[in-house]
Design a protein around this motif. Sequence first.
Motif, PDB file in Angstrom:
ATOM      1  N   GLU A 189       0.711  -1.206  -0.249  1.00 48.80           N
ATOM      2  CA  GLU A 189       0.468  -0.309   0.010  1.00 48.80           C
ATOM      3  C   GLU A 189       0.915   1.184  -0.126  1.00 48.80           C
ATOM      4  OE1 GLU A 189      -2.323   0.111   3.162  1.00 48.80           O
ATOM      5  OE2 GLU A 189      -3.475  -1.659   3.257  1.00 48.80           O
ATOM      6  N   LYS A 204       4.034  -1.006   4.021  1.00 52.97           N
ATOM      7  CA  LYS A 204       3.266   0.670   3.619  1.00 52.97           C
ATOM      8  C   LYS A 204       4.624   1.512   2.691  1.00 52.97           C
ATOM      9  CE  LYS A 204      -0.666   1.669   6.334  1.00 52.97           C
ATOM     10  NZ  LYS A 204      -1.789   2.158   7.214  1.00 52.97           N
ATOM     11  N   THR A 238       1.395  -6.878   5.621  1.00 53.07           N
ATOM     12  CA  THR A 238       0.800  -5.374   5.053  1.00 53.07           C
ATOM     13  C   THR A 238       2.321  -4.525   4.900  1.00 53.07           C
ATOM     14  OG1 THR A 238      -1.741  -5.856   4.981  1.00 53.07           O
ATOM     15  CG2 THR A 238      -0.866  -3.441   4.620  1.00 53.07           C
ATOM     16  N   ARG A 242      -2.193  -1.088  -3.800  1.00 52.16           N
ATOM     17  CA  ARG A 242      -2.645  -0.174  -3.609  1.00 52.16           C
ATOM     18  C   ARG A 242      -2.639   1.149  -4.150  1.00 52.16           C
ATOM     19  NH1 ARG A 242      -5.709  -4.431  -0.480  1.00 52.16           N
ATOM     20  NH2 ARG A 242      -4.843  -3.837   1.557  1.00 52.16           N
TER      21      ARG A 242
END
Length: 255
Positions: A43, A109, A107, A131
């Motif tokens: 992300e 970032k 995940t 994303r």
Amino acid sequence: MKKKLLMVVLGAMISGIVCAQDYKVSKSSGTLDIREVNDVSVEGYDGNEIIFSARGNDRSSDERAQGLRAVSSLGLEDNTGLGLSVVDKGQVIEVRQLKKMGGPDVTIKVPKGVKVFYSHNSPHGSEVQFRNVEGEIEVSTVHSGVRLTNVTGPMEVKTVHGGIEAVLGAALKNPVSIQSVHGHVDVALPVTTKANLKLASSHGEILVDPDFKIEIERTGDLVRYSDKVNGKINGGGINITLSASHDNVYLRKMK
């Protein structure tokens, strides 16, 4: 009853703290090199750190593992506490998973200026997701599918057996290449996108929303419709290549 309720609440709080464990690398440029991480979402965000978080690291419940660090035959160590090896080599951050099968749900970032490279060859992975990533993306998988949402590129995405789903915004950067050998390629674009298109499918179909008015490349007065379509939309612009050798290519407008 109150005591039992308190224990449940405390247990949930402790579980939340464990799940919320992060590992951070102070980096806002360079390349994030992710290899053989089975379950990962990347992300983009506004920040100056690469932030790793994970769920499903079952070693946290293994009392015998307390005080020990996982290692692999490749010489990797779990230096994050998340089941990952993260090594800062200056302009490249290497990310590896220690467990061959299973592993944590990761995940990551990433700041806007970080390029992301993802490679996965084993049959033990799941769909990799990107994303809101504004940096360059390079993806190569054998068995895993790929999902792209609001990424700008430049991007080169390839898979052998997986399908690729993409919803791309208006701020695309040149070039965009999305290709699968045995899976489908399904891409949504704003109808106002200015692009030079190369669409190809050797054993499938090429399906395009009629609101995209493709200016087909001509040879003299002839127009050739086959397993390849080359043309422009809205007068041309960035180069977009979509290819699915043994499945269909879908080009649809964003809703």
